[in-house]
Design a protein around this motif. Structure first.
Motif, PDB file in Angstrom:
ATOM      1  N   ASP A   1       0.858  -1.186   0.000  1.00 30.85           N
ATOM      2  CA  ASP A   1       0.000   0.000   0.000  1.00 30.85           C
ATOM      3  C   ASP A   1       0.890   1.230   0.000  1.00 30.85           C
ATOM      4  O   ASP A   1       1.916   1.261   0.711  1.00 30.85           O
ATOM      5  CB  ASP A   1      -0.920  -0.002   1.224  1.00 30.85           C
ATOM      6  N   VAL A   2       0.542   2.243  -0.765  1.00 30.25           N
ATOM      7  CA  VAL A   2       1.348   3.460  -0.887  1.00 30.25           C
ATOM      8  C   VAL A   2       0.488   4.667  -0.533  1.00 30.25           C
ATOM      9  O   VAL A   2      -0.680   4.751  -0.924  1.00 30.25           O
ATOM     10  CB  VAL A   2       1.895   3.623  -2.326  1.00 30.25           C
ATOM     11  N   GLY A   3       1.066   5.596   0.198  1.00 30.14           N
ATOM     12  CA  GLY A   3       0.325   6.818   0.531  1.00 30.14           C
ATOM     13  C   GLY A   3       0.878   7.464   1.783  1.00 30.14           C
ATOM     14  O   GLY A   3       1.995   7.963   1.802  1.00 30.14           O
ATOM     15  N   GLY A   4       0.064   7.459   2.852  1.00 23.90           N
ATOM     16  CA  GLY A   4       0.463   8.104   4.097  1.00 23.90           C
ATOM     17  C   GLY A   4      -0.281   9.410   4.307  1.00 23.90           C
ATOM     18  O   GLY A   4      -0.765  10.039   3.359  1.00 23.90           O
ATOM     19  N   ALA A   5      -0.366   9.833   5.573  1.00 27.44           N
ATOM     20  CA  ALA A   5      -1.141  11.017   5.931  1.00 27.44           C
ATOM     21  C   ALA A   5      -0.594  12.288   5.288  1.00 27.44           C
ATOM     22  O   ALA A   5      -1.344  13.223   5.009  1.00 27.44           O
ATOM     23  CB  ALA A   5      -1.185  11.172   7.453  1.00 27.44           C
ATOM     24  N   ARG A   6       0.713  12.339   5.024  1.00 26.10           N
ATOM     25  CA  ARG A   6       1.325  13.558   4.480  1.00 26.10           C
ATOM     26  C   ARG A   6       1.679  13.411   2.993  1.00 26.10           C
ATOM     27  O   ARG A   6       2.441  14.197   2.453  1.00 26.10           O
ATOM     28  CB  ARG A   6       2.573  13.902   5.290  1.00 26.10           C
ATOM     29  N   PHE A   7       1.107  12.412   2.340  1.00 24.91           N
ATOM     30  CA  PHE A   7       1.360  12.200   0.914  1.00 24.91           C
ATOM     31  C   PHE A   7       0.877  13.403   0.108  1.00 24.91           C
ATOM     32  O   PHE A   7      -0.268  13.826   0.214  1.00 24.91           O
ATOM     33  CB  PHE A   7       0.624  10.940   0.453  1.00 24.91           C
ATOM     34  N   SER A   8       1.769  13.953  -0.713  1.00 26.93           N
ATOM     35  CA  SER A   8       1.387  15.156  -1.474  1.00 26.93           C
ATOM     36  C   SER A   8       2.074  15.195  -2.835  1.00 26.93           C
ATOM     37  O   SER A   8       2.450  16.262  -3.324  1.00 26.93           O
ATOM     38  CB  SER A   8       1.719  16.426  -0.676  1.00 26.93           C
ATOM     39  N   GLU A   9       2.223  14.020  -3.454  1.00 30.68           N
ATOM     40  CA  GLU A   9       2.797  13.994  -4.798  1.00 30.68           C
ATOM     41  C   GLU A   9       1.816  14.639  -5.792  1.00 30.68           C
ATOM     42  O   GLU A   9       0.612  14.666  -5.567  1.00 30.68           O
ATOM     43  CB  GLU A   9       3.114  12.555  -5.212  1.00 30.68           C
ATOM     44  N   THR A  10       2.342  15.136  -6.886  1.00 32.00           N
ATOM     45  CA  THR A  10       1.552  15.895  -7.860  1.00 32.00           C
ATOM     46  C   THR A  10       0.372  15.082  -8.393  1.00 32.00           C
ATOM     47  O   THR A  10       0.542  13.958  -8.873  1.00 32.00           O
ATOM     48  CB  THR A  10       2.444  16.332  -9.035  1.00 32.00           C
ATOM     49  N   GLU A  11      -0.807  15.675  -8.292  1.00 26.70           N
ATOM     50  CA  GLU A  11      -2.027  14.999  -8.736  1.00 26.70           C
ATOM     51  C   GLU A  11      -1.943  14.667 -10.226  1.00 26.70           C
ATOM     52  O   GLU A  11      -1.591  15.511 -11.047  1.00 26.70           O
ATOM     53  CB  GLU A  11      -3.242  15.889  -8.466  1.00 26.70           C
ATOM     54  N   GLY A  12      -2.259  13.407 -10.541  1.00 24.89           N
ATOM     55  CA  GLY A  12      -2.262  12.986 -11.932  1.00 24.89           C
ATOM     56  C   GLY A  12      -0.909  12.587 -12.465  1.00 24.89           C
ATOM     57  O   GLY A  12      -0.805  12.060 -13.579  1.00 24.89           O
ATOM     58  N   VAL A  13       0.140  12.837 -11.672  1.00 27.08           N
ATOM     59  CA  VAL A  13       1.500  12.449 -12.105  1.00 27.08           C
ATOM     60  C   VAL A  13       2.095  11.539 -11.029  1.00 27.08           C
ATOM     61  O   VAL A  13       1.928  10.328 -11.058  1.00 27.08           O
ATOM     62  CB  VAL A  13       2.386  13.691 -12.356  1.00 27.08           C
ATOM     63  N   GLY A  14       2.760  12.159 -10.033  1.00 31.11           N
ATOM     64  CA  GLY A  14       3.345  11.363  -8.956  1.00 31.11           C
ATOM     65  C   GLY A  14       2.311  10.640  -8.111  1.00 31.11           C
ATOM     66  O   GLY A  14       2.589   9.584  -7.536  1.00 31.11           O
ATOM     67  N   SER A  15       1.092  11.199  -8.035  1.00 37.79           N
ATOM     68  CA  SER A  15       0.049  10.564  -7.223  1.00 37.79           C
ATOM     69  C   SER A  15      -0.340   9.192  -7.766  1.00 37.79           C
ATOM     70  O   SER A  15      -0.965   8.386  -7.067  1.00 37.79           O
ATOM     71  CB  SER A  15      -1.189  11.459  -7.160  1.00 37.79           C
ATOM     72  N   SER A  16       0.043   8.898  -9.014  1.00 37.44           N
ATOM     73  CA  SER A  16      -0.298   7.613  -9.629  1.00 37.44           C
ATOM     74  C   SER A  16       0.419   6.441  -8.966  1.00 37.44           C
ATOM     75  O   SER A  16       0.056   5.282  -9.203  1.00 37.44           O
ATOM     76  CB  SER A  16       0.032   7.640 -11.120  1.00 37.44           C
ATOM     77  N   VAL A  17       1.441   6.728  -8.134  1.00 33.80           N
ATOM     78  CA  VAL A  17       2.132   5.625  -7.449  1.00 33.80           C
ATOM     79  C   VAL A  17       1.204   4.945  -6.438  1.00 33.80           C
ATOM     80  O   VAL A  17       1.493   3.829  -5.985  1.00 33.80           O
ATOM     81  CB  VAL A  17       3.417   6.107  -6.733  1.00 33.80           C
ATOM     82  N   LYS A  18       0.082   5.614  -6.097  1.00 32.17           N
ATOM     83  CA  LYS A  18      -0.875   5.025  -5.169  1.00 32.17           C
ATOM     84  C   LYS A  18      -1.851   4.078  -5.861  1.00 32.17           C
ATOM     85  O   LYS A  18      -2.572   3.323  -5.205  1.00 32.17           O
ATOM     86  CB  LYS A  18      -1.685   6.124  -4.463  1.00 32.17           C
ATOM     87  N   GLU A  19      -1.864   4.130  -7.185  1.00 35.32           N
ATOM     88  CA  GLU A  19      -2.858   3.364  -7.936  1.00 35.32           C
ATOM     89  C   GLU A  19      -2.452   1.899  -8.069  1.00 35.32           C
ATOM     90  O   GLU A  19      -1.266   1.553  -8.113  1.00 35.32           O
ATOM     91  CB  GLU A  19      -3.068   3.999  -9.311  1.00 35.32           C
ATOM     92  N   ASP A  20      -3.463   1.059  -8.183  1.00 35.54           N
ATOM     93  CA  ASP A  20      -3.251  -0.385  -8.223  1.00 35.54           C
ATOM     94  C   ASP A  20      -2.409  -0.814  -9.418  1.00 35.54           C
ATOM     95  O   ASP A  20      -1.634  -1.772  -9.331  1.00 35.54           O
ATOM     96  CB  ASP A  20      -4.603  -1.099  -8.246  1.00 35.54           C
ATOM     97  N   ALA A  21      -2.538  -0.109 -10.541  1.00 39.01           N
ATOM     98  CA  ALA A  21      -1.791  -0.477 -11.738  1.00 39.01           C
ATOM     99  C   ALA A  21      -0.284  -0.443 -11.489  1.00 39.01           C
ATOM    100  O   ALA A  21       0.465  -1.287 -12.008  1.00 39.01           O
ATOM    101  CB  ALA A  21      -2.155   0.456 -12.890  1.00 39.01           C
ATOM    102  N   PHE A  22       0.168   0.529 -10.714  1.00 40.14           N
ATOM    103  CA  PHE A  22       1.592   0.628 -10.392  1.00 40.14           C
ATOM    104  C   PHE A  22       1.963  -0.353  -9.287  1.00 40.14           C
ATOM    105  O   PHE A  22       2.991  -1.040  -9.369  1.00 40.14           O
ATOM    106  CB  PHE A  22       1.924   2.064  -9.970  1.00 40.14           C
ATOM    107  N   ILE A  23       1.144  -0.448  -8.256  1.00 39.38           N
ATOM    108  CA  ILE A  23       1.438  -1.319  -7.116  1.00 39.38           C
ATOM    109  C   ILE A  23       1.538  -2.780  -7.547  1.00 39.38           C
ATOM    110  O   ILE A  23       2.394  -3.534  -7.069  1.00 39.38           O
ATOM    111  CB  ILE A  23       0.369  -1.138  -6.024  1.00 39.38           C
TER     112      ILE A  23
END
Length: 297
Positions: A225-247
């Motif tokens: 699982d990827v994320g965390g309370a302070r996760f703030s990667e760029t929406e639509g770019v870095g935030s994609s690391v939270k998506e199942d396709a990458f995981i």
């Protein structure tokens, strides 16, 4: 008549002395309470930042010796503790505030203090998120050079901070009726299998990227699982690391991993992708170290 007046004077003086002593005692007790309240007000913003969680948070002071120690509660339930330790760094005292959940997982670390004077550009980097964010998501105790990287050219300061963070564990464990519950990384999951789980956090492009990793008995990734309370990667770019396709590209692999060898970086998000890979490797290394320690006991 003269003697009567003298006795009356002595009685008045004695009465005044007794009242004065009582008043001083009351002021001392009140002063301690005021001092505790002032300390909480001084540090409350920092404590709330470290315990980045939704809900009504409140703090109760449970110890005053050796720096403050507060119990943190959300909606009436104790969920962690925050302790202040002052240790000797390279150039002077270094104040470290550590927030830890009841399962022993570090919620955040703040470094500084009014007397902080570590060398600018070296030890002074201990105050920066690039260093302090390493601690978030890791289980106490931590080890410099294993799951915490020292600041280049500032090993003394780095070790001082790590020592202060680990001292928090002893202070909490010494409280009456308090015992930190085992973190998920310290024992098999409740499913009865031999899977092991650990957290690790690495600085990404926009802030800390927390990875929760589960390995089976062969050391291969079974869940992540990827994320965390302070996760703030760029929406639509870095935030994609939270998506199942990458995981899902990590599932079945055995750390340590390398970006663009074992896992492809997301387009336009190399830094975020690298942070996830680094966190996976840190969490896996922690689990391997725990396993080796258990085998030698």
């Amino acid at each position: 008549m003269e003697k009567t007046r003298n006795w009356t004077g002595w009685i008045l003086i004695a009465g005044i002395l007794i009242i004065t002593v009582i008043a001083l005692g009351m002021n001392t007790v009140s002063g301690k309470g005021d001092e505790a309240d002032a300390t909480l007000r001084q540090y409350e913003a920092t404590l709330r930042t470290l315990f980045s969680q939704n809900g009504e948070i409140s703090f109760e002071r449970v110890e005053s010796e050796g720096g403050f120690l507060y119990r943190a509660s959300y909606n009436g339930t104790t969920t962690g503790y925050a302790a202040q330790q002052t240790v000797q760094g390279y150039a002077g005292p270094v104040e470290v505030i550590t927030a830890v959940a009841t399962d022993g997982v570090i919620q955040g670390v703040s470094v500084g203090g009014a007397a902080f004077q570590e060398t600018e550009g070296l030890g002074a980097k201990a105050k920066e998120p690039a260093f302090t964010d390493q601690f978030r998501g890791k289980t106490l105790p931590v080890t410099l050079g294993e799951n915490i990287d020292a600041i280049a050219g500032a090993t003394v300061t780095s070790r001082a901070v790590v020592d202060a963070v680990n001292q928090t564990l002893d202070r909490i464990q010494n409280l009456p009726d308090v015992k930190l519950a085992p973190a998920p990384s310290a024992s098999p999951q409740a499913t009865g299998g031999t899977d092991r789980t650990a957290n690790a956090s690495v600085l990404g492009y926009g802030g800390p990227v927390l990875v929760r990793l589960t390995l089976n008995d062969q050391g291969k990734i079974t869940a992540m699982d990827v994320g965390g309370a302070r996760f703030s990667e760029t929406e639509g770019v870095g935030s994609s690391v939270k998506e199942d396709a990458f995981i899902q590209t990590f599932i079945g692999l055995q750390p340590p991993l390398a970006l663009n060898r074992d896992v492809d970086a997301l387009s336009g998000a190399t830094i975020s992708s690298q942070a996830v890979v680094d966190a996976v490797n840190d969490a896996a290394a922690f689990l391997m170290q725990k396993e080796k320690s258990s085998d030698t006991k």
